[in-house]
Motif scaffolding. Sequence first.
Motif, short mmCIF file in Angstrom:
data_model
loop_
_atom_site.label_atom_id
_atom_site.label_comp_id
_atom_site.label_asym_id
_atom_site.label_seq_id
_atom_site.Cartn_x
_atom_site.Cartn_y
_atom_site.Cartn_z
N ASP A 1 51.70 -3.88 -1.69
CA ASP A 1 50.74 -5.10 -1.28
C ASP A 1 51.28 -6.21 -2.14
OD1 ASP A 1 49.55 -4.15 1.20
OD2 ASP A 1 48.81 -2.92 0.01
N THR B 1 51.49 -10.81 0.79
CA THR B 1 50.26 -10.60 0.98
C THR B 1 49.56 -11.43 2.30
OG1 THR B 1 49.84 -10.91 -1.45
CG2 THR B 1 47.81 -11.47 -0.16
N VAL B 2 48.89 -10.49 3.11
CA VAL B 2 48.43 -11.04 4.34
C VAL B 2 47.08 -10.77 4.50
CG1 VAL B 2 50.84 -10.72 5.38
CG2 VAL B 2 49.23 -9.01 5.53
N ASP B 3 46.26 -11.15 5.37
CA ASP B 3 44.88 -10.97 5.91
C ASP B 3 44.47 -9.77 6.35
OD1 ASP B 3 44.19 -13.66 4.86
OD2 ASP B 3 44.63 -14.65 6.80
N ASP B 4 45.51 -9.37 7.14
CA ASP B 4 45.19 -7.98 7.67
C ASP B 4 46.12 -6.86 7.02
OD1 ASP B 4 45.19 -5.62 9.39
OD2 ASP B 4 45.49 -6.77 11.25
N PRO B 5 45.78 -5.98 6.40
CA PRO B 5 46.71 -5.02 5.54
C PRO B 5 47.55 -4.32 6.31
CG PRO B 5 44.27 -4.81 4.80
CD PRO B 5 44.27 -5.89 5.88
N CYS C 1 49.38 -5.42 8.59
CA CYS C 1 50.62 -6.07 9.02
C CYS C 1 51.37 -6.70 7.93
CB CYS C 1 49.90 -7.45 9.61
SG CYS C 1 48.93 -7.15 11.14
N ALA C 2 51.01 -5.75 6.52
CA ALA C 2 51.95 -5.87 5.73
C ALA C 2 53.28 -5.19 5.58
CB ALA C 2 50.99 -5.66 4.24
#
Length: 68
Positions: free
Chosen positions: A21, A27-31, A33-34
Amino acid sequence: MFDQIIEASKEQKIVVFIDYDGTLSPTVDDPDCAFMSLDMRKTVKKLAWCFLTTMVSGRCRDKAYNFA
């Protein structure tokens, strides 16, 4: 610089640890969707052909494996 690293590592055992990650994936708000980009996948595959390579993650092993 990849070729220089390979040349400098001749006769040595190199191990590469890469965080998932924020390093392999953005880095994204919803893990969930990483996802790694196609270019990053190609780079990691190239790296793994040359050096023992492992991914470090706080995710469970199955989820990390599926993402990679």
